[in-house]
Each structure stands twice: as structure tokens, then as C-alpha cells.
Design a protein around this motif. Structure first.
Motif, PDB file in Angstrom:
ATOM      1  N   TYR A  13      23.059  75.664  23.625  1.00  0.00           N
ATOM      2  CA  TYR A  13      23.219  74.546  24.553  1.00  0.00           C
ATOM      3  C   TYR A  13      22.979  73.198  23.880  1.00  0.00           C
ATOM      4  O   TYR A  13      23.256  72.154  24.467  1.00  0.00           O
ATOM      5  N   GLU A  14      22.481  73.200  22.643  1.00  0.00           N
ATOM      6  CA  GLU A  14      22.298  71.972  21.874  1.00  0.00           C
ATOM      7  C   GLU A  14      23.453  71.727  20.903  1.00  0.00           C
ATOM      8  O   GLU A  14      23.811  70.583  20.638  1.00  0.00           O
ATOM      9  N   THR A  15      24.013  72.799  20.378  1.00  0.00           N
ATOM     10  CA  THR A  15      25.080  72.676  19.391  1.00  0.00           C
ATOM     11  C   THR A  15      26.461  72.587  20.026  1.00  0.00           C
ATOM     12  O   THR A  15      27.434  72.250  19.351  1.00  0.00           O
ATOM     13  N   HIS A  16      26.559  72.896  21.328  1.00  0.00           N
ATOM     14  CA  HIS A  16      27.816  72.792  22.049  1.00  0.00           C
ATOM     15  C   HIS A  16      27.621  71.886  23.266  1.00  0.00           C
ATOM     16  O   HIS A  16      26.527  71.791  23.812  1.00  0.00           O
ATOM     17  N   GLY A  17      28.703  71.233  23.683  1.00  0.00           N
ATOM     18  CA  GLY A  17      28.635  70.351  24.834  1.00  0.00           C
ATOM     19  C   GLY A  17      29.629  69.221  24.701  1.00  0.00           C
ATOM     20  O   GLY A  17      30.476  69.211  23.796  1.00  0.00           O
ATOM     21  N   ASP A  18      29.531  68.233  25.611  1.00  0.00           N
ATOM     22  CA  ASP A  18      30.433  67.091  25.530  1.00  0.00           C
ATOM     23  C   ASP A  18      30.276  66.366  24.199  1.00  0.00           C
ATOM     24  O   ASP A  18      31.237  65.841  23.645  1.00  0.00           O
ATOM     25  N   TRP A  61      23.271  70.482  40.726  1.00  0.00           N
ATOM     26  CA  TRP A  61      23.406  69.226  41.464  1.00  0.00           C
ATOM     27  C   TRP A  61      23.999  69.459  42.853  1.00  0.00           C
ATOM     28  O   TRP A  61      24.901  70.273  43.030  1.00  0.00           O
ATOM     29  N   PRO A  62      23.493  68.730  43.847  1.00  0.00           N
ATOM     30  CA  PRO A  62      23.990  68.900  45.215  1.00  0.00           C
ATOM     31  C   PRO A  62      25.321  68.196  45.464  1.00  0.00           C
ATOM     32  O   PRO A  62      25.858  68.287  46.564  1.00  0.00           O
ATOM     33  N   TYR A  63      25.824  67.460  44.481  1.00  0.00           N
ATOM     34  CA  TYR A  63      27.139  66.826  44.600  1.00  0.00           C
ATOM     35  C   TYR A  63      27.868  67.008  43.281  1.00  0.00           C
ATOM     36  O   TYR A  63      27.277  67.373  42.259  1.00  0.00           O
ATOM     37  N   GLN A  64      29.169  66.775  43.289  1.00  0.00           N
ATOM     38  CA  GLN A  64      30.006  67.076  42.134  1.00  0.00           C
ATOM     39  C   GLN A  64      29.758  66.090  41.002  1.00  0.00           C
ATOM     40  O   GLN A  64      29.822  64.874  41.198  1.00  0.00           O
ATOM     41  N   ILE A  65      29.469  66.619  39.813  1.00  0.00           N
ATOM     42  CA  ILE A  65      29.245  65.786  38.630  1.00  0.00           C
ATOM     43  C   ILE A  65      29.897  66.450  37.424  1.00  0.00           C
ATOM     44  O   ILE A  65      30.367  67.598  37.496  1.00  0.00           O
ATOM     45  N   ASN A  66      29.889  65.728  36.317  1.00  0.00           N
ATOM     46  CA  ASN A  66      30.363  66.301  35.061  1.00  0.00           C
ATOM     47  C   ASN A  66      29.200  66.924  34.289  1.00  0.00           C
ATOM     48  O   ASN A  66      29.168  68.130  34.070  1.00  0.00           O
ATOM     49  N   THR A  67      28.209  66.079  33.923  1.00  0.00           N
ATOM     50  CA  THR A  67      27.075  66.566  33.136  1.00  0.00           C
ATOM     51  C   THR A  67      25.800  65.854  33.556  1.00  0.00           C
ATOM     52  O   THR A  67      25.832  64.801  34.205  1.00  0.00           O
ATOM     53  N   VAL A  68      24.647  66.417  33.131  1.00  0.00           N
ATOM     54  CA  VAL A  68      23.337  65.796  33.359  1.00  0.00           C
ATOM     55  C   VAL A  68      22.529  65.913  32.075  1.00  0.00           C
ATOM     56  O   VAL A  68      22.511  66.978  31.437  1.00  0.00           O
ATOM     57  N   PHE A  69      21.855  64.817  31.673  1.00  0.00           N
ATOM     58  CA  PHE A  69      21.149  64.832  30.392  1.00  0.00           C
ATOM     59  C   PHE A  69      20.201  63.642  30.313  1.00  0.00           C
ATOM     60  O   PHE A  69      20.058  62.868  31.261  1.00  0.00           O
TER      61      PHE A  69
END
Length: 319
Positions: free
Chosen positions: A266-271, A29-37
Motif C-alpha cells: 500500500y506504500e509502493t503502489h497508489g496514485d 468514506w460515507p461519500y464518494q471520493i478518490n483517495t484519502v491520505f
């Protein structure tokens, strides 16, 4: 190494994960974010367009466009959201989330169905765009609590058909319903379409339709998410459904098994761990493949493929 088409994935599933997964993360991402989904997906001007749910560092979500020449690599991410929270609007002051995209030929435009979130709870809103550079908001069409809205690409018997998932205030059920409209603004009372299975099934807790269903000779092909409550928390997987062409509220086939579930790291771990949440699907008519875009672990975006023919062959086995 990718799995050849015509075979199941290493995890025994119908859809095969792309070796480039995850294809988009917060680092892109070109700007600060937490996550994308949880992206909506479509094709525009010869490119794949994803309208991605982006959670910022406040915890609120907005929708930002990402474009790719092949749907996997070379993503160009817009510098600002296409749709975002509106502090002056009670229906979306806490953000906008989880869109689906439908190209409607009679309008020469794309309809974006998304979840608007405010103090009253999540509700369904619509917007239209021709170029993913500007949007016209049609406003809220389904009051709280409602979400997971997905629009068919053409009228059936003179009416637009919108799948959505209201939450029952009486018993807390969260099943798929459908409403009809002649103008995308005034909608009929919802009619029941598909319910969670009872007992120990993988989709017993709740469910919601994913990407806009694709028209085939056998029916409207849809992908949905199903949830099972486990001791460690909810487990989100994806299944298949086929709706009748002339009565889209009628289910004519439904897969008893999930076709994609959390298995990769990446599916079993995350927010939110153990989540596969499909929201975008593109049919590549030249190759015959379906590209399924999904949120993984509520933290990144991934893609999996299957051929249209093998998906239909698989689904037509079941009543």
C-alpha cells in the motif's frame, strides 16, 4: 503478525507498521471520493482524531475528520468536510491539503496549519478549533509558494514558532525554515533551519517537516519527509530530527538514515507510488509509544509505532 516493541520492523526500520494497515481507505468514506491520505493527528475527548486530506473525483482536496477510540479501529468519519475549497477565494479555490494539528494549551484550542491551493500556488494557512466540529479561519500566513507548515505547541521566548517550507524562486530549493509570531497572524521573516543533503542521500532532492514536534527533555522531537529522485520517480521516506528547546531553529540531532520508507504494497503502489508521508504523531504517555500517522502512496492512511525511549536513544547517537 505485529513485531514486538523493542525490535525493528521486518524491513529493518525503527517504526513498526500496524498489522491493521492501511487503517483508512476511500472505502471507509460515507461519500464518494478518490483517495484519502496525509492526516493531521491529535487526541480529543479521549479519542484519536485525524483530519484527513481527501481528494474528490474532481481532483480537488478537502479536510475531513475521522475519530477512533484506539487510533486504529472503529473509525467514524464525518459526513462533510471541516475545511474545503472556496471558489470565491483565490488562495484556496483549488483545495486545501496536508494539515498538521497542534494543541496550544494557552488558547485551549487546536491550531490547524494547512496548505491552501490556488492559481498563485500553494500557501500556508491557519485555522483554530476547540471541538473539530467548527473552525475559525485565521487566513493565509505564508504566501506562495510555501507548504508543510508545523506549529510548536507553546511559545518559545514569548513567540509562537512555525516551521514551513518555502520554495526558492532563485534556485528551486525546498528546505525547512522557521518564522516567529506573537499573535499567529503577523510573522517574522523566515530563518533557515534544515537543508536537503547534497549528493546521493535519501533526502537530497527536497524535504519538509511532518507532525508538530513533541517536547522532550532533550529537545523538540520532529519527523520529516525526505525525497530522493530515482529513475522511476521520486521516493518519499521519513527521518528524525531534534531541535534545541530554547532555539527551535537550531538542529542538534538529525538521523542519517530514514526510519520508515516505502516497503509494503500500500506504500509502493497508489496514485503516487513509493510514498511515505508523515503528517500526524501522537505520544501515548501511558504506553510510552509514538503513533505515527502517514499517507501511503497518496491513496490511503497507515500507522506505525515506536517507543519514545528507543527513538530518542537512536537519535541521540548522532550529531
Amino acid at each position: 503478525m505485529s513485531t514486538p516493541l523493542g525490535t525493528t520492523s521486518p524491513h529493518g526500520e525503527l517504526f513498526r507498521r500496524d498489522p491493521a494497515n492501511p487503517i483508512l481507505t476511500a472505502n471507509d468514506w460515507p461519500y464518494q471520493i478518490n483517495t484519502v491520505f496525509n492526516p493531521g493527528a491529535t487526541s480529543h475527548d479521549g479519542e484519536t482524531v485525524l483530519l484527513c486530506r481527501v481528494e474528490d473525483r474532481r481532483g480537488l482536496s478537502h479536510l475531513t475528520v475521522a475519530r477512533s477510540p484506539d487510533g486504529v479501529h472503529g473509525w467514524r468519519v464525518d459526513a462533510k468536510p471541516l475545511l474545503a475549497d472556496d471558489p470565491s477565494d483565490q488562495t484556496s479555490m483549488w483545495g486545501v491539503e496536508d494539515c498538521r494539528i497542534t494543541y496550544v494549551a494557552e488558547m485551549s484550542a487546536y491550531v490547524i496549519s494547512y496548505t491552501a491551493y490556488g492559481p498563485a500556488g500553494p500557501c500556508v494557512a491557519l485555522a483554530t478549533t476547540e471541538d473539530f466540529q467548527s473552525v475559525e479561519k485565521l487566513g493565509v500566513v505564508m504566501p506562495p509558494e510555501d507548504k508543510n507548515a508545523s506549529l510548536l505547541p507553546r511559545r518559545v521566548n514569548g513567540e509562537f514558532c512555525l516551521y514551513h517550507r518555502p520554495l526558492s524562486a532563485r534556485d528551486g530549493r525546498a528546505d525547512v525554515w522557521m518564522s516567529r509570531s506573537k499573535d499567529l497572524r503577523q510573522w517574522s521573516n523566515p530563518e533557515p533551519v534544515m537543508t536537503s543533503r547534497e549528493g546521493a542521500w535519501w533526502d537530497a532532492a527536497r524535504m519538509g517537516l511532518g507532525p508538530a514536534p513533541i517536547e522532550t527533555e532533550h529537545g523538540w522531537l520532529g519527523v520529516y519527509h525526505g525525497v530522493k529522485e530515482m529513475a522511476a520517480g521520486p521516493l518519499y521516506r521519513a527521518g528524525l530530527v531534534l531541535f534545541d528547546l530554547e532555539n527551535p531553529a537550531k538542529v542538534i540531532r538529525r538521523s542519517p538514515q530514514w526510519v520508515l520508507g516505502p516497503a509494503a504494497d500500500y506504500e509502493t503502489h497508489g496514485d503516487v507510488p513509493n510514498v511515505v508521508f508523515p503528517t500526524g504523531m501522537i505520544h501515548d504517555e501511558e504506553s510510552g509509544d509514538l503513533r505515527l500517522y502517514y499517507g501511503a502512496g497518496d491513496s490511503c492512511i497507515a500507522m506505525a509505532t515506536a517507543s519514545m525511549s528507543e527513538v530518542l536513544d537512536y537519535l541521540l547517537q548522532y550529531g
